[in-house]
Design an enzyme around this catalytic site. Structure first.
Site, PDB file in Angstrom:
ATOM      1  N   GLY A  38     -56.034 -20.622  54.658  1.00 46.49           N
ATOM      2  CA  GLY A  38     -56.833 -21.752  54.175  1.00 46.49           C
ATOM      3  C   GLY A  38     -57.082 -21.562  52.694  1.00 46.49           C
ATOM      4  O   GLY A  38     -57.418 -20.450  52.255  1.00 46.49           O
ATOM      5  N   TYR A 109     -48.253 -28.479  60.079  1.00 45.49           N
ATOM      6  CA  TYR A 109     -49.692 -28.426  60.262  1.00 45.49           C
ATOM      7  C   TYR A 109     -50.117 -29.219  61.497  1.00 45.49           C
ATOM      8  O   TYR A 109     -49.610 -30.310  61.757  1.00 45.49           O
ATOM      9  CB  TYR A 109     -50.410 -28.997  59.034  1.00 45.49           C
ATOM     10  CG  TYR A 109     -50.206 -28.202  57.769  1.00 45.49           C
ATOM     11  CD1 TYR A 109     -50.962 -27.057  57.522  1.00 45.49           C
ATOM     12  CD2 TYR A 109     -49.266 -28.586  56.822  1.00 45.49           C
ATOM     13  CE1 TYR A 109     -50.777 -26.323  56.362  1.00 45.49           C
ATOM     14  CE2 TYR A 109     -49.075 -27.856  55.655  1.00 45.49           C
ATOM     15  CZ  TYR A 109     -49.837 -26.721  55.430  1.00 45.49           C
ATOM     16  OH  TYR A 109     -49.654 -26.000  54.282  1.00 45.49           O
ATOM     17  N   ALA A 237     -43.351 -21.107  36.444  1.00 43.77           N
ATOM     18  CA  ALA A 237     -42.733 -19.946  35.811  1.00 43.77           C
ATOM     19  C   ALA A 237     -43.043 -19.849  34.324  1.00 43.77           C
ATOM     20  O   ALA A 237     -42.833 -18.804  33.713  1.00 43.77           O
ATOM     21  CB  ALA A 237     -41.226 -19.995  36.020  1.00 43.77           C
ATOM     22  N   ALA A 265     -45.493 -18.544  47.083  1.00 47.50           N
ATOM     23  CA  ALA A 265     -44.943 -18.772  45.748  1.00 47.50           C
ATOM     24  C   ALA A 265     -44.876 -20.249  45.407  1.00 47.50           C
ATOM     25  O   ALA A 265     -44.079 -20.665  44.584  1.00 47.50           O
ATOM     26  CB  ALA A 265     -43.548 -18.170  45.671  1.00 47.50           C
ATOM     27  N   ASP A 267     -46.390 -22.120  43.534  1.00 49.95           N
ATOM     28  CA  ASP A 267     -46.478 -22.493  42.128  1.00 49.95           C
ATOM     29  C   ASP A 267     -45.588 -21.608  41.261  1.00 49.95           C
ATOM     30  O   ASP A 267     -45.825 -21.466  40.073  1.00 49.95           O
ATOM     31  CB  ASP A 267     -47.936 -22.408  41.659  1.00 49.95           C
ATOM     32  CG  ASP A 267     -48.800 -23.446  42.335  1.00 49.95           C
ATOM     33  OD1 ASP A 267     -49.719 -23.042  43.059  1.00 49.95           O
ATOM     34  OD2 ASP A 267     -48.534 -24.643  42.168  1.00 49.95           O
TER      35      ASP A 267
END
Length: 331
Positions: A38, A109, A237, A265, A267
């Protein structure tokens, strides 16, 4: 952990789900790893590992999955006395993750009608007024879950203003939960109440009136003009940039790591929840903007290089590990 009459440094709330991670396609069966996940609780765990007092006030079902959520958070040093169990039979939400291609993970989900989506404003009010925090941390996920969850967020913002608590908002837009138009309506109304706004560069327009400039720096300037104290932009990145209401602009490059978990990962080297935990930790320490961003990209790198949503979050003693030369053995 905070005592019953001790104010936590940070209060947060939202939905934490049972998380099952498969080693292969779900349709083929096989074994699964069991954990919890969460956005808000990820931040809470990240802050607790860095030595901060954090209270989580979400809702879980009166079921075994809910007990696992509470047990996990307690074990990580997060105060869950503000949490509630749904008394109407709503279950704890579920997240299933399966690998697709080597660099692609599919996440499913099951949270419609869950206990977390039925979070009540009165529960949040009790958790807040019992011991008002220094910082209220919200995400754009919780208001998207339901009207009651949105009302809880709105009340928390009002209480933060009444108790002079700083407000941190991570936009964290989820298109599966609500449309960009719905998100914009809520986030634009919240913007004047926010002290620290964290967003990826493509999320900034959701917080601005229509017709906002396309340039990220100009968008940040407009948000600061609304009364926001800091705008922190995650650039994947390329690292992250923080804009201050004093006209300052600070940039930190990402710490390149080998991505182990493509969910963590999300973002690209600046994993969202871990990034926020690092930034708030340094903020609470009174660090300068450069140091806040440095800790944020460091904690983000830990998340990207580890499996799970929160399992790889570092302790304060481990923050220097990403700077060690490749092949270093710590004895």
């Amino acid at each position: 952990m905070t005592g019953p009459d001790t104010a936590p440094e940070v209060l947060t709330f939202g939905e934490t789900m049972l998380a099952l991670r498969g080693a292969g396609p779900l349709r083929l069966g096989g074994t699964m790893e069991v954990s919890v996940a969460g956005a808000e609780s990820n931040v809470a765990i990240g802050l607790a590992r860095l030595g901060h007092a954090v209270r989580w006030a979400g809702a879980v079902g009166a079921d075994e999955a809910g007990e696992l959520v509470l047990r996990t958070l307690r074990a990580e040093g997060v105060d869950v006395r503000g949490a509630s169990r749904d008394d109407g039979g709503a279950p704890t939400g579920l997240m299933l993750a399966e690998p697709g291609l080597p660099e692609v993970t599919r996440v499913h989900y099951y949270r419609a009608g869950s206990a977390g989506s039925r979070l009540k404003a009165c529960s949040v009010e009790r958790a807040f007024t019992e011991a008002p925090p220094k910082v209220l941390h919200l995400t754009g996920i919780t208001p998207a879950l339901s009207r009651s969850a949105r009302s809880a967020c709105t009340l928390a913002l009002r209480l933060a203003a009444e108790h002079s608590a700083l407000v941190c908002l991570d936009v964290n837009f989820r298109s599966r939960l609500w449309s960009s138009a719905e998100a914009a309506e809520v986030l634009r109304a919240w913007a004047p109440s926010v002290d620290v706004l964290v967003a990826s560069d493509d999320e900034l327009p959701l917080c601005l009136p229509s017709g906002a400039p396309a340039d990220t720096a100009l968008q940040a300037k407009e948000l600061l003009a609304l009364g926001i104290g800091e705008v922190v932009v995650k650039r994947g990145a390329a690292g992250a940039t923080a804009y201050g209401d004093d006209g300052s602009r600070v940039h930190a490059p990402a710490r390149p790591v080998r991505a182990v978990d493509t969910v963590g990962a999300g973002d690209a080297f600046v994993a969202g929840d871990a990034f926020v935990a690092g930034y708030l930790s340094a903020f609470l320490d009174g660090a300068a903007p450069e140091a806040r961003l440095d800790r944020a990209v460091t904690t983000g790198a830990f998340a990207v290089a580890s499996r799970g949503d929160w399992e790889g979050a570092p302790t304060r003693a481990e923050l220097g590990l990403p700077s060690a030369p490749a092949g270093t053995v710590v004895r």
